[in-house]
Design an enzyme around this catalytic site. Structure first.
Site, short mmCIF file in Angstrom:
data_model
loop_
_atom_site.label_atom_id
_atom_site.label_comp_id
_atom_site.label_asym_id
_atom_site.label_seq_id
_atom_site.Cartn_x
_atom_site.Cartn_y
_atom_site.Cartn_z
N GLU A 138 0.85 -1.09 -0.01
CA GLU A 138 0.07 0.04 -0.09
C GLU A 138 0.70 1.02 0.01
O GLU A 138 0.51 2.24 -0.46
CB GLU A 138 -1.00 0.01 1.21
CG GLU A 138 -2.34 0.40 0.88
CD GLU A 138 -3.18 0.10 2.00
OE1 GLU A 138 -3.06 0.54 3.35
OE2 GLU A 138 -4.22 -0.48 1.81
N HIS A 147 7.18 -27.22 -0.54
CA HIS A 147 6.50 -27.99 -1.06
C HIS A 147 5.25 -27.60 -1.63
O HIS A 147 4.25 -28.51 -2.09
CB HIS A 147 6.10 -29.53 0.02
CG HIS A 147 7.32 -30.06 0.66
ND1 HIS A 147 7.45 -31.24 0.21
CD2 HIS A 147 8.27 -29.49 1.54
CE1 HIS A 147 8.73 -31.63 1.13
NE2 HIS A 147 9.27 -30.49 1.62
N LYS A 161 -14.18 1.03 -3.92
CA LYS A 161 -15.11 1.32 -2.92
C LYS A 161 -16.12 2.40 -3.50
O LYS A 161 -17.27 2.24 -3.29
CB LYS A 161 -14.64 2.34 -1.66
CG LYS A 161 -13.75 1.63 -0.86
CD LYS A 161 -13.50 2.53 0.30
CE LYS A 161 -12.27 1.83 1.35
NZ LYS A 161 -11.74 3.10 2.34
#
Lengths: 436, 436
Positions: B279, B300, B411
């Site tokens: 961010e 793995h 948003k």
């Protein structure tokens, strides 16, 4: 069943898909004819149809017994012997299945060599009635080997001779250290087939026993996988579309694929995906780097980067069309009054749609894979869908989808540093490098 | 304290570091003088020294009260109001703190809008004595807003008028919907300071209250951060070395940084790191894509890709030099007999060293950050170290480390699709796109 929705990938990617469709068809043919690289490991294709009925019935009886026998069930395994079972259990039973289920609590051990992680799980088991399932083809893998030793010891301390009734083994059918020990001890055991690689093994006893212990319907899981196998057969399938779309993204210059979901209970499924694709494709300097995000959670952490950072990624959204439950927000005069009268599932769906458009606008194409709901049938279908698309995708890249030569490098170094016999020369060399 | 070990980054990166050292020094000066972009949000630098003593003492009393009052403590928040607390609690108390601690079980809600995730946590609370901590600067963020409404309603159902004693609020000191409601209801409340951004807020009440409820020593945490702040002041510090090494990697053509740890209890700390760096840096088309791995688990799954896939990444290994506990493997004749007489911590250390060398050989440089142990003092030191290095690093890129303009895009779209007043035009536009 899974639908591949390509509405949000953009025109350039669509053109690239058209340009490479013949290669995708060829990859399908290579995979289905069993004539491609790694074809000794195509056993996963038959599992949904041909899985040993006897073994399946023993798995179900063992699961019933374990559900009565234990408050805690510890699954010891790493990689493919860990992620598949955990992914399916969480997808179907939820992130908090241990808090909410009436069956035994299920913990996963032997997937690291952290002393603290091991100690925490031993402490949980010390206070509870427990049994274990150790999953290892060879029995010599370090991580599960360490955990198996520790939990076996605790079983013997707690139950003496009764310990043997609390050990369930999933291993090779005839060879290996663990198989030999199992025969000597008389532990109940299940088979890791020779022609199924670890990351493709969730629909064998490797995944099915823990999944059944969690109270999931393994017949429905296999039925979903079988129907998915039929649906994904031949060319022009949804799995081929997905494989081709991924290839187009790579050709368009993308190097990172982010597997996105708006359901937190798919977090471990995305980890299973990362192993399946990363290990199958990440070789010879090739392949998309597999990453994962749980939205909207990670829109508040990775969201900024995805919107505005380096333009190196695309997203694959695993869209669950119907949540299992819902919540009616009703009326209130709090900070979210504009949501009065809405359902939470609607808010989540709008978050997803809004985000897909925002990320497209930011130069991050979105492939959307639509799945009806997260039940056994559909999760089984998802498993086969991703396995099939993975085989196609890796063949399009020109790599062997079924080997993992790079995993040996760290193991060799680790063995050498731990003083394992046979690695003396490498040990000397590594210690020299570490001293400098 | 944290040491930056550059033994495994290679000669090219070292040369690049030398070439750009002056820029790093300039970034340090910019940050410390408060004259760079975003300098309204530099409050995090003073928190370890100047944090409001009154507030701290109220946090500690509230935590004591909550530990007596509740079996379950639900922390409602997203992004920076979620990750910091969870990261610190798990790093110090372990992944299974809820199973093993004698304090209240701590769950995190309001970090998604999944109906199923919400329903699971409500079901847990229905059966238990619980209280909540809602964390939101504005009180209008959708995800925590939805959860807060649901949990408030359950509190009122269960406790009637007594519900108000079970709500703890962390919000703006004077403005916003949540602050107004808090004053009206008389809930106990704590402050999100104006000059500290969400991802830098773990050492305010945002993080400190949940961390104290978990039984961690918040004084030691702040002391570690304060000593780290002193150690990382000026040029030539370990934080600057780390920032400069990251920048060198970017210049050398790497686009992905993988935060690696060999302790599963650092998994959420790596998520906190991903928000902090992603961010802060992911803007204007810049920044390293932040990813995370928990080894040896992910050796793995992601190990093959890291060893042999596209050469686009480097690793930063957060190396914990001393585990909290250990386990003596003793003697046995099982599949790992070559480890007889060893401690598990030694096996883990050799796995780390062997992997670092293997990945270097595969063309993946490793920056190693060494931390003594995972206790409050050292975790506090880690927090400040990463915050400081992040500010330096973002200034080197030429971006504002303290804003997040890209988070608004999803948003806005979500609000429009949800019919929030004021977004009518965008709504029409988006619906048109979704229909096509």
């Amino acid at each position: 069943m899974i639908k591949t929705d390509l509405s949000f990938i953009g025109d350039e990617a669509k053109k690239l898909m058209d340009a490479h469709r013949a290669e995708a068809d060829a990859a399908v043919a290579l995979l289905e004819s069993g004539s491609g690289r790694g074809s000794d490991f195509l056993g996963w294709q038959a599992l949904p149809f041909d899985y040993d009925r006897d073994e399946l019935s023993r798995i179900k009886s063992a699961a019933e017994r374990i559900r009565k026998q234990a408050e805690v069930f510890v699954v010891i395994g790493i990689g493919g012997s860990y992620l598949g079972a955990r992914a399916v259990i969480e997808a179907i039973k939820g992130t908090y299945h241990n808090e909410l289920s009436d069956g035994p609590k299920i913990y996963f051990a032997g997937n690291s060599v952290s002393a603290d992680a091991l100690g925490e799980l031993l402490a949980i088991c010390r206070e509870k009635n427990f049994c274990i399932n150790v999953i290892s083809k060879s029995g010599t893998t370090t991580e599960p080997g360490v955990a198996f030793r520790a939990f076996s010891r605790l079983l013997t301390e707690k139950y003496g001779d009764g310990a043997d009734e609390r050990v369930y083994v999933t291993t090779d059918k005839s060879r290996g250290a663990l198989k030999a020990l199992t025969d000597r001890k008389g532990w109940e055991s299940f088979v890791v087939p020779d022609d199924v690689g670890g990351r493709f093994s969730v629909l064998t006893a490797v995944g099915l026993l823990p999944i059944a212990v969690a109270g999931c319907d393994v017949d429905a899981l296999l039925k979903g996988a079988a129907d998915s196998a039929s649906a994904q057969k031949g060319t022009g399938t949804q799995a081929e579309e997905y494989a081709l779309a991924r290839y187009a993204m790579l050709r368009a210059g993308k190097s990172v694929e982010i597997m996105v979901s708006y359901e937190p209970r798919l977090t471990m499924f995305a980890e299973w995906f990362k192993q399946l694709y990363g290990e199958s494709e990440g070789k010879e300097g090739k392949g998309l780097f597999p990453a994962a995000c749980a939205f909207s959670t990670d829109l508040h952490s990775m969201g900024q980067y995805i919107q505005d950072g380096q333009r190196i990624m695309f997203e694959t959204v695993l869209s669950v069309e119907n949540s299992a439950t819902d919540y009616d927000l009703g009326e209130d005069d709090d900070g979210i009054a504009f949501l009065n009268g809405q359902k939470v599932s609607f808010v989540n769906r709008m978050a997803q749609q809004g985000t897909i458009l925002a990320h497209c606008d930011g130069g991050v194409p979105n492939v959307v894979l639509r799945v009806e709901r997260l039940d056994e049938y559909n999760v089984g279908a998802m498993i086969y869908f991703f396995e099939k698309a993975c085989g196609i995708s890796a063949y399009m890249l020109g790599v062997n989808p079924f080997d993992q030569p790079g995993v040996e490098s760290y193991k060799k170094n680790m063995f050498a540093l731990l003083g394992k016999p046979g690695f003396e020369e490498l040990r000397e060399d590594l210690n020299k490098r570490l001293r400098n």
